[in-house]
Write a protein that holds these residues in place. Structure first.
Motif, short mmCIF file in Angstrom:
data_model
loop_
_atom_site.label_atom_id
_atom_site.label_comp_id
_atom_site.label_asym_id
_atom_site.label_seq_id
_atom_site.Cartn_x
_atom_site.Cartn_y
_atom_site.Cartn_z
N PHE A 1 5.18 1.79 -0.34
CA PHE A 1 6.14 0.82 0.18
C PHE A 1 5.46 -0.21 1.07
CE2 PHE A 1 9.38 4.31 -0.54
CZ PHE A 1 9.96 3.67 -1.64
N VAL A 2 4.44 0.22 1.83
CA VAL A 2 3.68 -0.74 2.64
C VAL A 2 2.99 -1.75 1.73
CG1 VAL A 2 1.73 -1.03 4.21
CG2 VAL A 2 3.34 0.83 4.58
N MET A 3 2.37 -1.28 0.67
CA MET A 3 1.70 -2.20 -0.25
C MET A 3 2.69 -3.19 -0.85
SD MET A 3 -1.25 -0.05 -2.30
CE MET A 3 -0.14 1.13 -3.04
N ARG A 4 3.87 -2.71 -1.19
CA ARG A 4 4.89 -3.62 -1.73
C ARG A 4 5.31 -4.64 -0.67
NH1 ARG A 4 7.29 -1.91 -6.51
NH2 ARG A 4 6.70 0.20 -7.20
N GLY A 5 5.40 -4.19 0.59
CA GLY A 5 5.77 -5.11 1.67
C GLY A 5 4.72 -6.18 1.90
N ILE A 6 3.46 -5.81 1.80
CA ILE A 6 2.37 -6.78 1.95
C ILE A 6 2.41 -7.80 0.81
CG2 ILE A 6 -0.14 -7.09 1.98
CD1 ILE A 6 0.96 -5.92 4.55
N GLN A 7 2.60 -7.31 -0.42
CA GLN A 7 2.65 -8.23 -1.55
C GLN A 7 3.84 -9.19 -1.43
OE1 GLN A 7 0.54 -8.99 -3.74
NE2 GLN A 7 1.85 -10.39 -4.91
N ALA A 8 4.97 -8.68 -0.94
CA ALA A 8 6.13 -9.56 -0.75
C ALA A 8 5.83 -10.65 0.26
CB ALA A 8 7.34 -8.73 -0.30
N ALA A 9 5.09 -10.31 1.32
CA ALA A 9 4.71 -11.31 2.32
C ALA A 9 3.76 -12.33 1.73
CB ALA A 9 4.08 -10.62 3.54
#
Length: 364
Positions: free
Chosen positions: A126-134
Protein backbone atom coordinates in the motif's frame (compact mmCIF):
# COMPACT_ATOMS: atom_id res chain seq x y z
CA UNK A 1 6.56 24.51 20.53
CA UNK A 2 8.38 22.25 23.01
CA UNK A 3 11.04 19.90 21.67
CA UNK A 4 10.00 16.36 20.80
CA UNK A 5 11.99 13.85 22.82
CA UNK A 6 15.71 14.35 22.01
CA UNK A 7 15.18 15.71 18.50
CA UNK A 8 16.28 19.25 19.34
CA UNK A 9 19.49 18.13 21.02
CA UNK A 10 20.31 15.64 18.26
CA UNK A 11 19.91 18.33 15.62
CA UNK A 12 22.78 20.20 17.27
CA UNK A 13 25.19 17.47 18.30
CA UNK A 14 24.78 15.12 15.36
CA UNK A 15 24.97 17.92 12.79
CA UNK A 16 28.32 18.80 14.34
CA UNK A 17 29.38 15.20 13.66
CA UNK A 18 28.17 15.67 10.08
CA UNK A 19 30.41 18.70 9.68
CA UNK A 20 33.35 16.60 10.93
CA UNK A 21 32.66 14.09 8.19
CA UNK A 22 32.42 16.65 5.37
CA UNK A 23 28.63 16.29 5.20
CA UNK A 24 26.98 19.56 4.18
CA UNK A 25 23.37 18.37 3.93
CA UNK A 26 21.92 15.60 6.09
CA UNK A 27 18.88 13.62 5.01
CA UNK A 28 17.51 12.39 8.30
CA UNK A 29 15.19 9.43 8.73
CA UNK A 30 12.18 10.11 10.92
CA UNK A 31 9.15 8.09 11.94
CA UNK A 32 6.51 7.99 14.62
CA UNK A 33 6.73 5.34 17.32
CA UNK A 34 9.21 4.35 20.02
CA UNK A 35 12.89 5.35 19.91
CA UNK A 36 12.28 8.19 17.48
CA UNK A 37 9.58 10.67 18.50
CA UNK A 38 8.09 8.38 21.15
CA UNK A 39 4.63 9.30 19.98
CA UNK A 40 2.17 8.31 17.29
CA UNK A 41 -0.35 10.27 15.29
CA UNK A 42 -0.68 12.08 11.97
CA UNK A 43 2.34 13.72 10.39
CA UNK A 44 0.15 16.78 9.86
CA UNK A 45 0.38 17.26 13.63
CA UNK A 46 3.82 15.81 14.34
CA UNK A 47 6.02 17.01 11.48
CA UNK A 48 5.51 20.77 12.01
CA UNK A 49 6.64 20.22 15.59
CA UNK A 50 9.76 18.44 14.33
CA UNK A 51 10.53 21.35 12.02
CA UNK A 52 9.99 23.85 14.83
CA UNK A 53 12.15 21.89 17.29
CA UNK A 54 15.09 21.59 14.89
CA UNK A 55 14.99 25.07 13.35
CA UNK A 56 18.13 27.03 14.14
CA UNK A 57 19.87 24.06 15.78
CA UNK A 58 21.72 22.39 12.90
CA UNK A 59 25.23 23.21 11.70
CA UNK A 60 24.52 21.73 8.26
CA UNK A 61 21.53 21.92 5.95
CA UNK A 62 18.98 19.17 6.43
CA UNK A 63 15.85 17.47 5.14
CA UNK A 64 13.87 14.39 6.16
CA UNK A 65 12.90 10.97 4.92
CA UNK A 66 9.57 10.04 6.53
CA UNK A 67 8.18 6.56 7.07
CA UNK A 68 4.47 5.91 6.45
CA UNK A 69 3.80 3.72 9.49
CA UNK A 70 0.01 3.43 9.18
CA UNK A 71 -2.83 3.87 6.73
CA UNK A 72 -3.31 7.53 7.60
CA UNK A 73 0.33 8.30 6.80
CA UNK A 74 -0.10 6.92 3.30
CA UNK A 75 -3.04 9.25 2.80
CA UNK A 76 -0.82 12.14 3.92
CA UNK A 77 1.91 11.57 1.30
CA UNK A 78 0.60 14.17 -1.21
CA UNK A 79 0.30 16.83 1.50
CA UNK A 80 3.83 16.08 2.75
CA UNK A 81 5.16 16.52 -0.79
CA UNK A 82 3.16 19.68 -1.52
CA UNK A 83 3.23 21.48 1.82
CA UNK A 84 6.49 20.40 3.42
CA UNK A 85 8.76 19.42 0.53
CA UNK A 86 9.20 15.85 1.76
CA UNK A 87 9.87 13.85 -1.39
CA UNK A 88 11.59 10.75 0.03
CA UNK A 89 9.95 8.04 2.09
CA UNK A 90 11.13 4.83 3.68
CA UNK A 91 9.96 1.39 4.71
CA UNK A 92 11.66 -1.18 6.90
CA UNK A 93 11.45 -4.87 6.04
CA UNK A 94 11.54 -6.51 9.47
CA UNK A 95 8.71 -5.25 11.63
CA UNK A 96 6.09 -7.79 10.62
CA UNK A 97 6.71 -11.48 11.17
CA UNK A 98 10.43 -11.12 10.51
CA UNK A 99 11.65 -10.03 13.92
CA UNK A 100 10.62 -7.06 15.98
CA UNK A 101 13.21 -5.09 17.87
CA UNK A 102 14.35 -7.12 20.83
CA UNK A 103 12.87 -4.76 23.41
CA UNK A 104 9.35 -5.02 22.06
CA UNK A 105 6.99 -7.96 21.91
CA UNK A 106 3.98 -5.96 20.77
CA UNK A 107 4.15 -4.39 17.34
CA UNK A 108 1.36 -1.87 17.76
CA UNK A 109 2.78 -0.52 21.01
CA UNK A 110 6.31 -0.40 19.64
CA UNK A 111 5.32 1.39 16.43
CA UNK A 112 2.45 3.30 18.06
CA UNK A 113 0.03 2.46 15.27
CA UNK A 114 -3.74 1.98 15.65
CA UNK A 115 -5.20 -1.31 16.79
CA UNK A 116 -6.26 -3.40 13.85
CA UNK A 117 -3.42 -2.20 11.60
CA UNK A 118 -0.25 -4.10 10.83
CA UNK A 119 3.17 -3.04 9.59
CA UNK A 120 3.63 -5.99 7.26
CA UNK A 121 4.04 -6.86 3.59
CA UNK A 122 0.51 -5.78 2.77
CA UNK A 123 1.25 -2.37 4.27
CA UNK A 124 4.45 -2.28 2.22
CA UNK A 125 2.44 -2.74 -0.98
CA UNK A 126 0.00 0.00 0.00
CA UNK A 127 2.94 2.35 0.65
CA UNK A 128 4.29 1.63 -2.81
CA UNK A 129 0.89 2.36 -4.31
CA UNK A 130 0.75 5.61 -2.33
CA UNK A 131 4.15 6.69 -3.63
CA UNK A 132 3.18 5.91 -7.21
CA UNK A 133 -0.04 7.90 -6.80
CA UNK A 134 2.00 10.89 -5.59
CA UNK A 135 4.32 10.59 -8.60
CA UNK A 136 1.30 10.73 -10.87
CA UNK A 137 -0.19 13.66 -8.96
CA UNK A 138 3.08 15.63 -9.20
CA UNK A 139 4.53 14.64 -12.60
CA UNK A 140 7.16 17.40 -12.55
CA UNK A 141 8.57 15.86 -9.35
CA UNK A 142 8.13 12.21 -10.28
CA UNK A 143 11.85 11.50 -10.65
CA UNK A 144 12.50 13.02 -7.21
CA UNK A 145 9.74 11.25 -5.26
CA UNK A 146 11.25 8.04 -3.93
CA UNK A 147 10.73 5.11 -1.60
CA UNK A 148 13.74 3.57 0.14
CA UNK A 149 13.71 -0.07 1.23
CA UNK A 150 15.74 -0.94 4.29
CA UNK A 151 17.15 -4.34 3.45
CA UNK A 152 16.63 -6.63 6.43
CA UNK A 153 14.73 -9.24 4.41
CA UNK A 154 17.29 -10.58 1.95
CA UNK A 155 14.80 -12.39 -0.28
CA UNK A 156 12.83 -9.23 -1.07
CA UNK A 157 15.96 -7.17 -1.69
CA UNK A 158 17.37 -9.84 -3.98
CA UNK A 159 14.10 -9.88 -5.90
CA UNK A 160 14.10 -6.07 -6.14
CA UNK A 161 17.62 -6.01 -7.55
CA UNK A 162 16.66 -8.61 -10.12
CA UNK A 163 13.59 -6.56 -11.03
CA UNK A 164 15.87 -3.58 -11.65
CA UNK A 165 17.36 -5.50 -14.56
CA UNK A 166 14.06 -6.85 -15.87
CA UNK A 167 12.20 -3.53 -15.68
CA UNK A 168 14.59 -0.72 -16.70
CA UNK A 169 11.74 1.82 -16.70
CA UNK A 170 11.60 1.53 -12.90
CA UNK A 171 14.26 3.78 -11.41
CA UNK A 172 15.86 1.43 -8.91
CA UNK A 173 18.93 2.85 -7.17
CA UNK A 174 21.38 1.13 -4.84
CA UNK A 175 23.08 2.52 -1.76
CA UNK A 176 25.59 1.12 0.69
CA UNK A 177 26.66 2.44 4.07
CA UNK A 178 30.19 3.45 4.93
CA UNK A 179 29.92 1.22 8.01
CA UNK A 180 29.48 -1.86 5.85
CA UNK A 181 32.40 -0.76 3.67
CA UNK A 182 34.74 -0.20 6.62
CA UNK A 183 33.89 -2.74 9.28
CA UNK A 184 33.49 -6.50 9.40
CA UNK A 185 32.53 -8.96 12.11
CA UNK A 186 36.10 -9.17 13.34
CA UNK A 187 37.20 -5.53 13.25
CA UNK A 188 33.94 -4.28 14.77
CA UNK A 189 32.91 -7.33 16.70
CA UNK A 190 30.86 -7.00 19.86
CA UNK A 191 27.39 -5.74 20.62
CA UNK A 192 28.36 -2.13 19.88
CA UNK A 193 28.50 -3.13 16.21
CA UNK A 194 24.93 -4.46 16.12
CA UNK A 195 23.14 -2.95 13.14
CA UNK A 196 20.50 -3.81 10.54
CA UNK A 197 21.49 -5.27 8.14
CA UNK A 198 24.23 -6.97 10.20
CA UNK A 199 27.93 -6.50 9.61
CA UNK A 200 29.39 -9.34 7.58
CA UNK A 201 32.70 -11.23 7.20
CA UNK A 202 35.56 -9.57 5.33
CA UNK A 203 34.83 -11.42 2.09
CA UNK A 204 31.39 -9.82 2.00
CA UNK A 205 32.91 -6.38 2.62
CA UNK A 206 35.25 -6.90 -0.31
CA UNK A 207 32.30 -8.02 -2.46
CA UNK A 208 30.58 -4.71 -1.69
CA UNK A 209 33.71 -2.86 -2.77
CA UNK A 210 33.73 -4.77 -6.04
CA UNK A 211 30.22 -3.47 -6.75
CA UNK A 212 31.27 0.07 -5.82
CA UNK A 213 34.28 -0.09 -8.13
CA UNK A 214 32.13 -1.52 -10.91
CA UNK A 215 29.80 1.47 -10.73
CA UNK A 216 26.89 -0.64 -9.48
CA UNK A 217 26.33 1.45 -6.34
CA UNK A 218 24.67 4.84 -6.73
CA UNK A 219 25.60 6.49 -3.45
CA UNK A 220 27.33 5.84 -0.14
CA UNK A 221 25.64 6.95 3.08
CA UNK A 222 26.53 7.11 6.75
CA UNK A 223 23.34 5.55 8.16
CA UNK A 224 24.14 7.68 11.20
CA UNK A 225 22.07 6.25 14.06
CA UNK A 226 23.48 7.79 17.21
CA UNK A 227 22.89 5.48 20.16
CA UNK A 228 24.10 6.63 23.53
CA UNK A 229 25.42 3.89 25.76
CA UNK A 230 22.30 3.72 27.90
CA UNK A 231 20.13 3.46 24.78
CA UNK A 232 22.29 0.97 22.93
CA UNK A 233 22.76 -1.71 25.53
CA UNK A 234 20.04 -3.58 27.39
CA UNK A 235 19.94 -5.59 30.59
CA UNK A 236 21.92 -7.75 30.74
CA UNK A 237 24.46 -5.70 28.83
CA UNK A 238 25.92 -8.76 27.11
CA UNK A 239 22.57 -9.83 25.64
CA UNK A 240 22.64 -9.04 21.93
CA UNK A 241 18.90 -9.62 21.59
CA UNK A 242 17.98 -6.70 23.83
CA UNK A 243 20.56 -4.32 22.35
CA UNK A 244 19.36 -1.62 19.99
CA UNK A 245 20.48 -1.75 16.37
CA UNK A 246 22.51 1.03 14.81
CA UNK A 247 25.49 3.29 15.45
CA UNK A 248 26.80 6.63 14.29
CA UNK A 249 29.22 7.17 11.45
CA UNK A 250 28.64 10.50 9.69
CA UNK A 251 31.87 11.90 11.11
CA UNK A 252 33.86 9.18 9.31
CA UNK A 253 32.00 9.20 5.99
CA UNK A 254 34.35 11.09 3.70
CA UNK A 255 37.60 10.21 5.46
CA UNK A 256 36.69 6.52 5.53
CA UNK A 257 35.55 6.42 1.92
CA UNK A 258 38.68 8.17 0.67
CA UNK A 259 40.95 6.05 2.87
CA UNK A 260 39.57 2.73 1.69
CA UNK A 261 38.43 3.82 -1.77
CA UNK A 262 41.65 5.32 -3.04
CA UNK A 263 43.55 2.30 -1.76
CA UNK A 264 41.41 0.20 -4.10
CA UNK A 265 41.69 2.60 -7.04
CA UNK A 266 38.38 4.46 -6.69
CA UNK A 267 38.87 7.91 -8.30
CA UNK A 268 38.11 11.01 -6.25
CA UNK A 269 35.64 12.11 -8.92
CA UNK A 270 33.65 8.93 -8.35
CA UNK A 271 33.68 9.56 -4.60
CA UNK A 272 32.23 13.01 -5.27
CA UNK A 273 29.45 11.44 -7.32
CA UNK A 274 28.74 8.81 -4.68
CA UNK A 275 28.51 11.30 -1.83
CA UNK A 276 27.23 14.47 -3.52
CA UNK A 277 25.92 14.60 -7.08
CA UNK A 278 24.03 11.31 -7.25
CA UNK A 279 22.08 11.62 -3.99
CA UNK A 280 21.43 15.33 -4.50
CA UNK A 281 19.94 14.62 -7.93
CA UNK A 282 17.80 11.74 -6.72
CA UNK A 283 16.41 13.43 -3.63
CA UNK A 284 15.41 16.77 -5.10
CA UNK A 285 18.30 18.86 -3.78
CA UNK A 286 18.62 20.86 -6.97
CA UNK A 287 21.03 23.43 -5.52
CA UNK A 288 23.34 20.80 -4.07
CA UNK A 289 25.85 18.28 -5.31
CA UNK A 290 28.11 20.34 -7.61
CA UNK A 291 30.52 23.25 -7.40
CA UNK A 292 29.34 25.57 -10.16
CA UNK A 293 27.34 28.73 -10.76
CA UNK A 294 23.81 28.59 -9.38
CA UNK A 295 24.59 25.93 -6.78
CA UNK A 296 25.09 26.37 -3.04
CA UNK A 297 28.73 26.78 -2.02
CA UNK A 298 28.84 23.46 -0.20
CA UNK A 299 32.17 21.67 -0.15
CA UNK A 300 34.71 20.00 2.09
CA UNK A 301 38.50 20.20 2.08
CA UNK A 302 40.27 16.90 2.65
CA UNK A 303 43.89 16.23 3.51
CA UNK A 304 44.38 13.00 1.58
CA UNK A 305 47.88 12.42 2.92
CA UNK A 306 47.57 12.29 6.68
CA UNK A 307 47.38 9.44 9.16
CA UNK A 308 45.15 9.38 12.23
CA UNK A 309 43.33 6.87 14.40
CA UNK A 310 39.60 6.86 15.10
CA UNK A 311 38.76 7.56 18.74
CA UNK A 312 35.19 7.95 19.93
CA UNK A 313 36.33 10.62 22.37
CA UNK A 314 37.25 12.88 19.45
CA UNK A 315 33.78 12.77 17.89
CA UNK A 316 31.25 15.60 18.20
CA UNK A 317 28.49 13.01 18.42
CA UNK A 318 27.00 12.26 21.82
CA UNK A 319 27.65 8.56 21.23
CA UNK A 320 30.30 7.49 23.70
CA UNK A 321 31.66 4.58 21.64
CA UNK A 322 32.22 3.61 18.01
CA UNK A 323 32.67 0.24 16.28
CA UNK A 324 35.43 2.01 14.32
CA UNK A 325 37.55 2.57 17.44
CA UNK A 326 41.21 2.18 16.53
CA UNK A 327 40.68 2.25 12.75
CA UNK A 328 43.64 3.75 10.87
CA UNK A 329 42.67 6.52 8.46
CA UNK A 330 44.87 8.06 5.77
CA UNK A 331 42.61 11.01 4.93
CA UNK A 332 41.04 13.69 7.12
CA UNK A 333 38.39 16.36 6.57
CA UNK A 334 39.96 19.67 7.57
CA UNK A 335 37.31 22.23 6.56
CA UNK A 336 33.61 22.09 5.72
CA UNK A 337 31.59 24.90 4.12
CA UNK A 338 27.79 25.14 3.98
CA UNK A 339 26.47 27.78 1.56
CA UNK A 340 29.85 29.49 1.85
CA UNK A 341 29.84 29.47 5.66
CA UNK A 342 32.78 27.68 7.24
CA UNK A 343 31.36 25.28 9.82
CA UNK A 344 34.54 23.21 10.29
CA UNK A 345 37.90 24.95 10.55
CA UNK A 346 41.06 22.82 10.71
CA UNK A 347 39.05 19.94 12.12
CA UNK A 348 37.04 21.93 14.67
CA UNK A 349 33.38 22.92 14.48
CA UNK A 350 33.09 26.71 14.56
CA UNK A 351 30.46 29.44 14.65
CA UNK A 352 26.73 29.26 15.26
CA UNK A 353 24.30 26.79 13.69
CA UNK A 354 23.48 28.05 10.18
CA UNK A 355 21.79 24.96 8.73
CA UNK A 356 18.50 25.44 6.90
CA UNK A 357 15.64 23.05 6.26
CA UNK A 358 15.62 22.04 2.61
CA UNK A 359 12.04 22.06 1.35
CA UNK A 360 12.39 19.94 -1.75
CA UNK A 361 12.81 20.38 -4.58
CA UNK A 362 15.25 23.14 -3.76
CA UNK A 363 15.92 25.95 -6.22
CA UNK A 364 15.78 25.72 -9.97
Amino acid sequence: MPPIDGTEQDAGTESRACAQGGVTTALNYMRTGQYYLNRGGDYADVFPEVLSATEGKSYVDYAYHLAPMMRRHIEEIPALVRDHGVTSFKVFMFYGSHGLHGRSTDQNSFLMIPEGERYDYAHFEFVMRGIQAAREQFPDLADEISLSLHCETAEIMDAALRMAQAFPHIRFRREVTVGHLLADIDTASGIGGKVNPPLRPREDVEALWEHVLAGEVDWVVSDHACCRDEQKFGDPREDVFVAKSGFGGAEYLLAGLITEGTRRGLPLGEIAKLTAWNPATRFGLRTKGAIEAGFDADFALVDADTEWTVRAADSESTQEYTPFEGFAMTAAVTDTFVRGHRVLDTGKVVGDPIGRYQKRPTGA
